[in-house]
Enzyme design. Structure first.
Site, mmCIF file in Angstrom:
data_model
loop_
_atom_site.group_PDB
_atom_site.id
_atom_site.type_symbol
_atom_site.label_atom_id
_atom_site.label_comp_id
_atom_site.label_asym_id
_atom_site.label_seq_id
_atom_site.Cartn_x
_atom_site.Cartn_y
_atom_site.Cartn_z
ATOM 1 N N HIS A 54 0.837 -1.209 0.000
ATOM 2 C CA HIS A 54 0.000 0.000 0.000
ATOM 3 C C HIS A 54 0.871 1.257 0.000
ATOM 4 O O HIS A 54 0.584 2.227 -0.715
ATOM 5 C CB HIS A 54 -0.913 -0.005 1.224
ATOM 6 N N HIS A 78 4.429 7.023 4.990
ATOM 7 C CA HIS A 78 3.310 7.802 5.530
ATOM 8 C C HIS A 78 2.553 7.119 6.660
ATOM 9 O O HIS A 78 1.880 7.785 7.450
ATOM 10 C CB HIS A 78 2.342 8.215 4.406
ATOM 11 N N GLU A 82 2.193 6.161 12.605
ATOM 12 C CA GLU A 82 0.904 5.741 13.156
ATOM 13 C C GLU A 82 0.873 4.248 13.482
ATOM 14 O O GLU A 82 0.337 3.850 14.518
ATOM 15 C CB GLU A 82 -0.209 6.072 12.161
ATOM 16 N N ASP A 83 1.444 3.415 12.602
ATOM 17 C CA ASP A 83 1.229 1.966 12.704
ATOM 18 C C ASP A 83 2.456 1.150 13.116
ATOM 19 O O ASP A 83 2.358 -0.068 13.238
ATOM 20 C CB ASP A 83 0.727 1.417 11.355
#
Length: 747
Positions: A54, A78, A82-83
């Site tokens: 992705h 990106h 966050e992950d």
């Protein structure tokens, strides 16, 4: 196998970068790719592919836009902050603070939870607009991220498909449009339509496939005629042809209430030349070869759109009587039309200004942020769609300055577009030298003059209804907030009390000492006077505040009832504990406060095999009755179900119908079935699913049958908690255009 897929994706990315921006340092891009691969190791997408694919796909979209090196590196990373365990400092250390800031900017756009969908959308939009004002690359990467998510949406559950598609259509496609990302906007719209109205989408795709040979032959013939003509006159040009994108056709069917066979301008042509004079030379040849359609000529070269788009548009009739559009532009205009602000990297070359755009270029971002002040979320979302996505009119000041306004704009919008002071002191307006009313709808090309007076009393409240642009409405609202506080409080109080009375409540019920703090917290004001003032100047809706107050009143009453019930149950339990011999086992189970598994209590028992009748799909709040089946426990019906009414009269079955009740402590959800009958039209399914998504209702199934008399019968299987939720969604569905009956399935 997974490693091969990942590596293949990177090779395609590298090829795209070399094609669009050969100056990029591929070594730095490779390092970012490897970091993302390690950071996301073990993570999978819904499709089962490695998550890093992705990230590569988002970077691929950015590379196709021709974005700079930092953008591509940031796109690869990106989702890291966050992950994964990767931090801002880690990225800054290896790739620089600018890349780390972009990644953090994308991360901050992550959704958070709000009390309403409008509040959530408003906050997300605010974050996007602030990100755009700071560094436009943040939103470009976020759009690339959303585009790839939409391309792989088939792997998500149906409810997520609806929610994401609706958000994409309402937020991301309009922003892509305003940034000039035409190709991206089209794809986002088509992919959203695929899930919002799958039947309508398939109908158009099937129709275009059936007409493919005829349309391709027509386009080939017209393309050859234009090319031969321009070659004959030594005009160097590239001629392109295409079928209009699916959502464009769908929207035309919906707004003009036409069938597919009534849409004639399915084809569009584009002529790309070397300079502006040739644009107008080509226009002359096109009008000489084909008959122009009156009123369908637009010159966006002389008056560019706010997003920088420039082209000449004309619609003409071919010899076969087929209507088609021709767009004429230069190569620089073409790249601007395809990639919007991203095209600046190709033509501005000065990489010192990587953040792109001057204050004037993105003044609209600042205006949208300013317009958010003192505005109800629902109102802001509605009017923002006008500001972002409406057709536009271009009018002139007496000094020949061009003012861009949304279609349907009035002199009020024009005055406030000039300056707040001009709008506040306006007493009249002239269009082309003639006095016009405040409700006059301006047309492109008109010269508008505002008549002002130092003695003007300021705007009228009626102007709020006449103004089309969010900018004008916000400035009017701010004037009333500043100048008319006492009047606002009185006006707002009267409006709020009227709404409260309509709901069957009184002010005394809301202002009780134990209740008022909860009410104020719910409506988000520090005092009733502050709320009245906001309602008075238009910053809040009286209806919405009253509804929120009622919700909180009901909530507090319910909590009080639950506390009393808990105290009573505790007292009963203590009494039973003191005299256990007086109870038999069945009664003891009935007194047990454990929640029932099914949500239904059968003759005082919480642990009984229960199934819900499919003929009437009962939910909490419906009167119910139970039927003892042979081997399958108790079947629960609505009391008014025809099967239950008839069954209770049959000899030999009367004793098998027993008393059942809903467990008040149950937190279960229940399936129920709704039948909807409406006039058949394009967009009906999309409107219905939009209502369900807005109400946050989970659709478990939907079937559509077209009736022979031009009507459609739609069956929806939805998931609810209570009968009141069913009533609410039925009321909302009844408001959809063309719907004339919504009913519960009952036997």
């Amino acid at each position: 196998m997974a490693e091969e897929i990942i590596e293949q994706g990177y090779r395609e990315l590298a090829d795209t970068i070399l094609e669009h921006n050969p100056g990029v340092d591929l070594g730095r891009v490779r390092a970012a790719f490897e970091l993302a691969d390690r950071a996301h190791s073990g993570q999978k997408r819904k499709a089962g592919t490695p998550y890093v694919t992705h990230c590569v796909a988002a970077a691929q979209i950015c590379a196709e836009m021709g974005l700079d090196e930092d953008s591509i590196v940031a796109a690869l990373l990106h989702d890291c902050i966050e992950d994964t365990a990767i931090t801002h400092e880690d990225i800054a250390r290896q790739f620089g603070a600018e890349v780390a800031d972009i990644v953090e900017g994308v991360t901050k756009l992550t959704r958070v939870q709000f009390t309403s969908r409008e509040d959530e959308q408003m906050e997300n939009l605010r974050k996007m607009l602030m990100a755009m004002a700071k560094d436009i690359r943040v939103i470009l990467i976020k759009i690339a991220d959303r585009l790839h998510n939409m391309r792989t949406m088939e792997y998500m559950v149906a409810q997520k498909q609806l929610e994401k598609s609706l958000e994409t259509m309402e937020i991301y496609a309009p922003i892509a449009h305003r940034l000039g990302l035409q190709k991206v906007k089209w794809e986002l719209e088509d992919l959203s339509l695929k899930y919002l109205d799958p039947d309508g989408y398939r109908e158009i795709i099937t129709y275009l496939d059936s007409k493919a040979d005829v349309l391709n032959e027509f386009m080939s013939d017209v393309k050859k005629k234009i090319t031969d003509r321009l070659t004959e006159y030594s005009i160097h040009a590239t001629v392109q042809s295409r079928i209009k994108h699916t959502y464009s056709i769908y929207r035309k069917m919906y707004t003009q209430k036409r069938g597919l066979d009534e849409i004639f301008d399915l084809c569009a042509f584009r002529v790309i030349v070397d300079d502006i004079p040739d644009c107008y030379n080509v226009l002359g040849h096109i009008h000489d070869m084909f008959r122009p359609v009156p009123g369908r000529f637009k010159d966006y070269i002389a008056t560019p759109k706010p997003n920088g788009y420039q082209s000449v548009h004309t619609t003409v009739l071919g010899e076969e009587g087929i209507m088609f559009e021709v767009q004429i532009r230069t190569w620089e205009m073409h790249h601007m039309a395809e990639y919007g602000v991203a095209a600046h990297w190709k033509y501005k070359q000065g990489m010192g200004n990587k953040k792109l755009g001057t204050e004037e270029t993105f003044a609209w971002v600042r205006r949208l942020l300013e317009n958010q002040q003192d505005t109800e979320a629902e109102e802001y979302i509605r009017t923002l769609k006008v500001d972002l996505f409406a057709d536009e009119v271009f009018v002139f000041t007496p000094n020949a300055d061009v003012i861009n306004l949304p279609a349907g704009a009035t002199p009020i919008d024009f005055a406030y577009a000039i300056h707040s002071a001009v709008g506040n002191s306006m007493t009249g307006a002239k269009v082309n030298g003639r006095i016009v009313g405040f409700d006059y709808q301006l047309k492109s090309g008109e010269i508008v003059e505002v008549i002002t007076s130092k003695n003007a009393k300021g705007p009228s409240r009626d102007w709020m209804k006449l103004a089309k642009s969010n900018q004008a409405r916000t400035k009017i609202r701010q004037w009333f907030k500043r100048e008319k506080r006492e009047e606002n409080v009185a006006h707002g109080r009267a409006m709020f009390e009227g709404e409260i009375k309509r709901l069957g409540l009184t002010i005394a019920m809301l202002t009780a000492e134990h209740m008022l703090p909860h009410i104020l917290e719910k409506v988000r004001f520090n005092s009733l006077e502050e709320m009245y003032a906001a309602i008075g100047y238009g910053g809040a809706s009286a209806q919405k505040c009253a509804n929120r107050a009622r919700e909180e009143l009901v909530h507090q009453d319910r909590q009080q009832a639950e506390r009393l019930a808990a105290e009573r149950a505790e007292k009963e339990a203590e009494e039973k504990a003191e005299a256990p011999s007086a109870l038999d086992a069945g009664v003891a189970r009935a007194g047990n406060k454990k929640r029932s598994v099914s949500g239904v209590i059968v003759s005082g028992m919480t642990e009984c095999m229960v199934k819900f009748a499919k003929c009437c799909t009962p939910v909490p709040g419906d009167p119910i009755v139970g039927f003892i089946t042979r081997g399958y426990g108790v079947s629960v019906h609505r009391s008014d179900c025809p099967n239950a009414v008839a069954g209770a009269q049959r000899p030999g079955e009367k004793d098998r119908w027993i008393k059942v009740s809903w467990d008040p402590d149950s937190l279960n959800t229940y399936k129920t079935s709704l039948d909807l009958i409406a006039k058949d039209r394009p967009g009906l399914a999309m409107d219905v699913t939009t209502v369900m998504a807005t109400a946050k209702m989970n659709i478990l199934g939907m079937t559509v049958n077209v009736l022979p008399d031009g009507y459609t019968k739609m069956n929806l299987v939805v998931e609810v908690r209570t009968q009141s939720e069913v009533t609410t969604i039925m009321n909302k569905l009844n408001q959809v255009q063309g719907v004339y009956q919504v009913s519960r399935v009952s036997g």
